[in-house]
Design an enzyme around this catalytic site. Structure first.
Site, short mmCIF file in Angstrom:
data_model
loop_
_atom_site.label_atom_id
_atom_site.label_comp_id
_atom_site.label_asym_id
_atom_site.label_seq_id
_atom_site.Cartn_x
_atom_site.Cartn_y
_atom_site.Cartn_z
N HIS A 151 40.06 36.11 35.86
CA HIS A 151 39.68 37.46 35.41
C HIS A 151 38.52 37.97 36.26
CE1 HIS A 151 38.24 40.70 32.81
NE2 HIS A 151 39.41 40.66 32.21
N GLU A 196 44.86 43.95 36.94
CA GLU A 196 43.77 44.64 36.27
C GLU A 196 42.83 45.25 37.30
OE1 GLU A 196 42.73 43.10 31.98
OE2 GLU A 196 41.92 41.77 33.48
#
EC number: 5.3.1.1
Length: 253
Positions: free
Chosen positions: A95, A167
């Protein structure tokens, strides 16, 4: 036909009591797993209780990161063996917050991806560009490099089981969102990278999510895109009603 996967990333939110109550509230209402995969990725401290609470239901529990080693002198870390022992199914890897705040590199992410498969965990592998990279026209090059490095050493069969979450960094927690069409284009590029590296069958099977300010009022616009197989959701996954709206949207795509 790829099955939609809706994954919530709670980040550093909730107490244990709040987390358990969330699972109790939603577990009987998530769609059947043969229609849509529903995942909650919670803080480490809650995982044992949440796996127990969700046992026998179609709600899957995931972690938000892990170390790549099975054991060792890594103070404060959690290993893939520990997660598997608890009954965790999914784990988010790479992430952007881990990359930016905790200095995770593409090489570290790759070690974690390999370790996840070794221990029977399904990785949700994150990639995405910064605002500066986007404005410089480097989006496709950046995500292609991240994906290629993250998947290095995997077999095509392993790649088929993986999840990639696109993302864009500039859209995470900002209220800004890529347009569904732009997100679809990047996800399509990611799929083409997978096809080049592992073949068309792996590319067709791998599930690719979009993450970045996805909410109940816009999720269907993203799910309607051919290359997007679901969202990785932050804030909108924290409330039971909102999470159930998200997974229900996946059921009808």
């Amino acid at each position: 036909m790829r099955k939609p996967i809706i994954a919530g990333n709670w980040k550093m939110h909730k107490t244990l009591a709040e987390a358990v109550q969330f699972v109790e509230d939603v577990k009987g209402h998530v769609p059947p797993a043969d229609e849509v995969i529903s995942v909650v990725c919670a803080p480490f401290l809650f995982l044992d209780r949440l796996v127990q609470a969700a046992d026998g239901t179609d709600l899957k529990i995931g972690a938000q990161t892990m170390h790549f080693a099975d054991q060792g002198a890594y103070t404060g870390e959690v290993s893939p063996v520990m997660l598997k022992d608890l009954g965790v199914t999914y784990v988010i890897l790479g992430h952007s917050e881990r990359r930016q705040m905790f200095a995770e590199t593409d090489e570290t992410v790759n070690k974690k991806v390999l370790a996840a498969f070794t221990r029977g965990l399904i990785p949700i592998i994150c990639c995405g560009e910064s605002l500066e990279e986007r404005e410089a026209g480097q989006t496709n090059a950046v995500v292609a490099s991240q994906v290629e490095k993250a998947l290095a050493g995997l077999t095509p069969e392993q790649v088929k089981q993986a999840v990639i979450a696109y993302e864009p960094i500039w859209a995470i927690g900002t209220g800004k969102s890529s347009t569904p069409e732009d997100a679809n284009s990047v996800c399509g590029h990611i799929r083409s990278v997978v096809s080049r590296l592992f073949g068309p069958e792996a590319a067709e099977a791998i599930r690719i999510q979009y993450g970045g300010s996805v909410k109940p009022d816009n999720i269907r616009d993203f799910l309607a895109q051919q290359q997007i197989d679901g969202p990785l959701v932050g804030g909108a996954s924290l409330e039971p009603a909102s999470f159930l709206q998200l997974v229900e949207a996946g059921r009808h795509e």
